[in-house]
Scaffold this active site. Structure first.
Site, PDB file in Angstrom:
ATOM      1  CB  SER A  26       4.317 -16.805  -2.542  1.00 19.99           C
ATOM      2  OG  SER A  26       3.757 -15.615  -2.036  1.00 19.99           O
ATOM      3  CB  ILE A  99     -14.653  -8.932  -8.366  1.00 23.45           C
ATOM      4  CG1 ILE A  99     -13.471  -9.758  -7.835  1.00 23.45           C
ATOM      5  CG2 ILE A  99     -15.810  -9.835  -8.796  1.00 23.45           C
ATOM      6  CD1 ILE A  99     -12.863 -10.745  -8.806  1.00 23.45           C
ATOM      7  CG  HIS A 115      -5.611  -5.426   1.380  1.00 22.90           C
ATOM      8  ND1 HIS A 115      -5.387  -4.979   0.101  1.00 22.90           N
ATOM      9  CD2 HIS A 115      -5.202  -4.437   2.203  1.00 22.90           C
ATOM     10  CE1 HIS A 115      -4.871  -3.761   0.159  1.00 22.90           C
ATOM     11  NE2 HIS A 115      -4.755  -3.410   1.415  1.00 22.90           N
TER      12      HIS A 115
HETATM   13  C1  GAR Z   1      -0.018 -10.658  -1.633  1.00 23.14           C
HETATM   14  O1  GAR Z   1       0.752  -9.938  -0.698  1.00 23.14           O
HETATM   15  C2  GAR Z   1      -1.449 -10.205  -1.600  1.00 23.14           C
HETATM   16  O2  GAR Z   1      -1.891  -9.860  -0.318  1.00 23.14           O
HETATM   17  C3  GAR Z   1      -1.403  -8.998  -2.488  1.00 23.14           C
HETATM   18  O3  GAR Z   1      -0.565  -9.379  -3.548  1.00 23.14           O
HETATM   19  C4  GAR Z   1       0.418 -10.296  -3.061  1.00 23.14           C
HETATM   20  C5  GAR Z   1       0.459 -11.486  -3.980  1.00 23.14           C
HETATM   21  O4  GAR Z   1       1.570 -12.299  -3.663  1.00 23.14           O
HETATM   22  N1  GAR Z   1      -2.703  -8.630  -2.956  1.00 23.14           N
HETATM   23  C6  GAR Z   1      -3.057  -7.368  -3.151  1.00 23.14           C
HETATM   24  O5  GAR Z   1      -2.318  -6.420  -2.986  1.00 23.14           O
HETATM   25  C7  GAR Z   1      -4.483  -7.183  -3.606  1.00 23.14           C
HETATM   26  N2  GAR Z   1      -4.824  -5.796  -3.648  1.00 23.14           N
HETATM   27  P1  GAR Z   1       1.620 -13.798  -4.238  1.00 23.14           P
HETATM   28  O6  GAR Z   1       1.274 -13.728  -5.731  1.00 23.14           O
HETATM   29  O7  GAR Z   1       3.037 -14.242  -4.019  1.00 23.14           O
HETATM   30  O8  GAR Z   1       0.629 -14.612  -3.474  1.00 23.14           O
END
Ligand code: GAR
Length: 198
Positions: A26, A99, A115
């Protein structure tokens, strides 16, 4: 201004981005609707982000760590992609791998991450749930440079997001995501990423 008169030269100075996403995508979609995304990479062949990329007409690459001899070979394949597309900035958006040293050695200082918590609070893979479990009155969202630690790199910008008294986890999550959809584009624009013209 110089940029308005000489659009081509101006655009050529703008940062070229690739997005790495492991799942839903998203954040990728929100970014791709506003900025030129040169490609998206997913480390999971069944990730929904690949469907979003197809709909949006963004080039997509997918390969999985297990298809390579080791993480060094996997990350070298990523470097080859980034080099080929002359990417200036790697935008992590729900990319759920650390990474490693191979990619960092070549691209440190050119990788950012979002994050879903107010770092240094609640680092790691479950920032939303961890803040929820801790019963904090507010959490937040952070965009930061990526270094060798887990969510430890220099913070670029962060915003607070409240937890309301009658929240369920789902509502809290939605409020965090809404903050992400605001914050990441703000940072990308500030960093000089090329926007889509309407
Ligand atoms: C997001 O909330 C992002 O901040 C988090 O994963 C989600 C991905 O949502 N990332 C982490 O937790 C990284 N440690 P999306 O695939 O719908 O963008």
């Amino acid at each position: 201004s110089y940029c308005n008169q000489r659009r081509q030269e101006c655009d050529n100075q703008m940062k070229r981005i690739a997005i790495f996403a492991s799942g839903n995508g998203s954040n990728f979609q929100v970014i791709a609707e506003q900025f030129k995304v040169h490609f998206v990479f997913s480390d999971h062949r069944d990730a929904f982000v690949l469907k979003r990329a197809e709909t949006l007409g963004v080039p997509a690459y997918v390969f999985e760590l297990k298809e390579f001899a080791d993480k060094q070979a996997y990350e070298q394949a990523l470097i080859d992609l980034l080099d080929k597309h002359q990417i200036d900035l790697v935008v992590l958006a729900g990319y759920m791998k650390i990474i490693g040293p191979t990619l960092l050695a070549k691209y440190e200082g050119r990788i950012i991450n979002i994050h879903p918590a107010y770092l240094p609070e609640f680092p790691g893979a479950h920032g939303i749930e961890d803040a929820w479990e801790a019963d904090v009155p507010e959490s937040g969202v952070t965009v930061h440079w990526v270094d060798s630690g887990v969510d430890t790199g220099q913070i670029i910008k962060q915003v607070r997001v409240p937890r309301l008294a009658d929240d369920h986890l789902e509502q809290f999550e939605e409020r965090i995501h809404a903050a992400e959809y605001q914050l990441y584009p703000t940072v990308l624009e500030a960093l000089g990423v090329e926007m889509i013209e309407f």
